[in-house]
Structures are given as C-alpha cells and as structure tokens.
Write a protein that holds these residues in place. Sequence first.
Motif, PDB file in Angstrom:
ATOM      1  N   LEU A  17      -7.025 -14.413  18.887  1.00  0.00           N
ATOM      2  CA  LEU A  17      -7.021 -14.938  20.253  1.00  0.00           C
ATOM      3  C   LEU A  17      -8.446 -15.126  20.773  1.00  0.00           C
ATOM      4  N   ALA A  38      -2.084 -17.835  25.077  1.00  0.00           N
ATOM      5  CA  ALA A  38      -3.478 -18.246  25.211  1.00  0.00           C
ATOM      6  C   ALA A  38      -3.572 -19.620  25.863  1.00  0.00           C
ATOM      7  N   VAL A  47      -9.657 -18.183  23.102  1.00  0.00           N
ATOM      8  CA  VAL A  47     -10.104 -18.077  24.492  1.00  0.00           C
ATOM      9  C   VAL A  47     -11.609 -17.831  24.602  1.00  0.00           C
TER      10      VAL A  47
END
Lengths: 366, 178
Positions: free
Chosen positions: B34, B81, B38
């Motif tokens: 993730l 996300a 991000v």
Amino acid sequence: MNCAEAAECVSALFDGEAISREVAAHLADCHECRVRLNEYAEMGAELRDMASAPAPQAIPEGRWRLAEPAAANNWLRKWRGTMRIPRFAFALMLGVIFVLSGGLALVKARSVARGPVLVLRARISGRGVVASCTGRVTPEQDMCSFGALAPPGSLTASLRFISRDGDRVQIGIRTKYEPPGKTPATGYDEELRDVPLERFWMDPDKPLSVPIAGFGTMEIYGEFRDHEPPPPDPDATLDPGPDELRIWSPFLIRDNRILADMSFAYAGTRVQPLDLAIVLYVPKQGRFVFSLKPFDGAIEADIQANRIQFAENGHSYLLITGGPVARTGYAHVWVLHQPEWRPVGPGDLADHLFVSQAKLPDVLSN
Amino acid sequence: MADDHELWERICSRDANAFEAFYRGNAARLCAYLRQIVGNTQAAEDVMQETFTQIWRSPNGFRPELGSLRGYLFGIGRKRAAEWWRKRARAPEEQGDKGVEESAEGTASFSTIGDAFARLAEEQRSLLWLREIEGQSYAELAEILQIPVGTVKSRLFAAREELRRIWHSSGNVARSKK
C-alpha cells in the motif's frame, strides 16, 4: 518474427508463462531479446532486494479488534439467527394466513361479481380509455353516449345495458366513425340516431372487441361492482383535485321548491385551470354559472362540503351535490344567474336540463 | 487453496485467533504494498488497518476458486487505497503537502531501482509490486485488479518496459550489460 513482436512474450516468458515455438526460436537467435530477458530478471531482483532492504517494521496492533461485526447480510442466515418461535409454529402460521387470505379474496370476488352496478370502459388503439360508463344492471337502460378523437377521424358511440345471465352481460352498442373533415352533429344521440343497435354478450373478465366500419376495433372492458363509483370515472376518488370545482348529481332548490334533480349528471373542472366554469341549465329558469374565481356580475356563494348556498333577489338557493364541491381550502364559489338565457339548438332537443363545463370567457360571451 | 478455504471458514465464523494469525501473516506485506500506492507510510498503515477491519466486520466476497486469500486481501487493500486517493483529492487543503514530503523522504532512501520505480505510474507500480514482490499469478492479478488475464500480460509488459526505459535513462545501461 521481429523483436517488437516477441517483446511481450519475453515478459510472459520471464513470468513462467508458455510461449509459442516461433517466439522461442526467435529468442534463441536474438541477442537483443536475450538482453531484455536478462534485464527483466535483474530489475526483478533489484526490486525484491529493495523491498527487503528496510528494517522489518514492528507490526502494529490490529484495529480490527475494536470493530463490531456488521449485521449479517445473508438474509437466510439473518432469518435463522433471529428466529424466536418454533419453525413448525411459523409454518403453521403461514398456512393459516394463506388460507384466510385466500378466503377473503374469494369473498371479495363474489361480492363484486354479484354487484348490481356495471362499469364499462371503452378503449381504442393509440388513445387508451376514451369513455367510462356506469349503470345499474336492471332494468334495460342506456348507459352513456360519447365522442372521441380516433385519429385521423372521430368516433361516436353509445353503450346500453340489455340483460344479464349470471356473470355474463348482454350490451347494445352503436358506433359511428367519421373521417376527418366531416362536421359532427350537435349531439351524440343525434349522430347515432340512424345507426342500428348491435348486441353482444360479454364476460366482464374478458375484453370485448367491437369492429367499427372504416376505423378498426374498439375494445370494451366490463366490471361488476357492488356500489356506484364516484364520477368522473370509476377509479376517481370523492376528493376533488386541488383547484377543481365539481358538481355531481345536482339537486337545486329555490326557497322550498325543487328546480332541478339530475341524478348521475356530472361536470367538473378536473385538472384544469381556474378560468373554467360549470354551467347548470334549468329550463324556464335560465342558467347558473359557477366558478371558483370571481368574475363580473357574479355573487359570492358559500360552500359547505357538498352544498352551495346563495341568495338572489329575495330568493334563497341551495344546490346539493353528490359529493364535495371543492377542497376545504375553498369556502366560496361565485355564481352568475342568467334567468333569460336559453340554449341555441334545434328545437326541443336543446331545452333540457344539463350541466357542463366550459371556459369562463366563452360562457360570458354568449 | 484448501488452507485458505479453511482459514476463511474460521474467519467467517468469527474466530478471532484465526483472524489474528491472518493479520500477523499479512499486515506487513500489505502495508509495504500500500505504501507503493499511497506513497505515505502513515497513510499506508491506516489503509491497511481499514482493510483488515473491513474484512473482519463483514467477511464476504472471497471465492477460493478465483484466487488466494492473500490475493483477495490485496484486492480489498487496493480498493481502499483508491478510496483514500479519492478522499485526498476532495480535501487537498486538509492534507497539505505532507504526503509529498514523506514520499520524497521515502524515495531518498531507495536504491536506483527504487528511484526508477517511484517514477512509474501508480497502476504500474502496483502491478509490478504484486508480481515481482508478492509473486501473484496472472489469474490472481486479474482478480485483484479486476481486469482480464490478457490485459494483465500486456500491462505487465508495458510496466517493465517503462521501468527499463527509466532505469536506462538514469545510467544503468552499462551496468545491465555487464
């Protein structure tokens, strides 16, 4: 095969996917493709090295422990989970409800089927329902006459109840189709005066198809009811529309004398603007023009549910109707009485009681 | 696959120990993945926590015949996300440039391949990470990314070529041809 064509397969080969013999043959001889394959391997190794380079992080405490489980979204699981009575009792209850509701439906159907009121609806293709007629099934009687646009021309028809045999009913129908350009007669009955009555037996549960010369067919739908439905059609409610003035089955009294008794006659400004009026004509008494909007020469009358009350020239008038005249927001209606007014028409036919709607400016101009 | 199925059954029956083991075994890897999407360690951890919380609250949608439980987890994580990005786009004033700073700080510690990797589009980073680091199969990638297997193949090729182009442009050609 060239390198550009084989390039995507190099990527697939690197991922362990099968490649065609043609591509394999190309790779065996192509230095550039082998370089690409090697670089893919090198990049992959670097990426894995990069991903493993940072010091292992401590895994944080999972916040999931703080979350309450959501309600089950499987309806069967949910139903089973909330079932609080024995399943046998539940099944028995469902059975009882089914039997009772079936019995009620049967009673209701029989009640309606035995009803003394026949409702007929006439429907033509492209226009939908063009007329609804209501009448008692005894004795033999005319139910209604009507005219309707039946593109490209117009249609005039009348329906008559003749007899009833159990759930079947015999009706008489007169129809006449006029092509465009023909000036219609002044009244429906006059238009149909020379048209022979055709007799049909119909089962009210099934539509009756009536052929009409020069036009096509008109379908008649029947229904027995155990009560007289309110006007203007069987599915209307007794509650008038927001700005509607409605006069149904008028009964007009002046002082202590009955001037008019018109059972089943109806006129309403339904779903129309306020410049519409209702005209009630009484032979030898002239016409009364009613409107929810004030207009020249009119006097104010009081509305009380199904009554209109006013005084004129020392006389008191009371108009009683078969239902509410207007919604409760309207406490007054304006009335113009023209004692000398007479309808213009051919002889005696015109000089009959009638109630109808018309545009107020048109009414006042003639 | 059989283990996944059994684990999933236990999770569905609200077995907290089973879910804890599932969390312990996958949280760090999901968080690392993730972070590539991000670009922010704190945000990645938040999204990771939301992902596990979502699965624990309403465990549904996993189909063992379509892929592994880890693939399913990463698929949920990727969707969360994407939501994070949408929220961030709606309220940029609240976010300030914190994410950018952290991203820059993060890339500073990367190797050269890390710099090149950071310059890829998010979708390509996500795809390459899942394939190269997580070792997801084409079928699992198709399930996670909700795209056909054929598209997985072509997008992987495009991502590798783009990474290779950037890598070459930063002077790694000679190194790669040694």
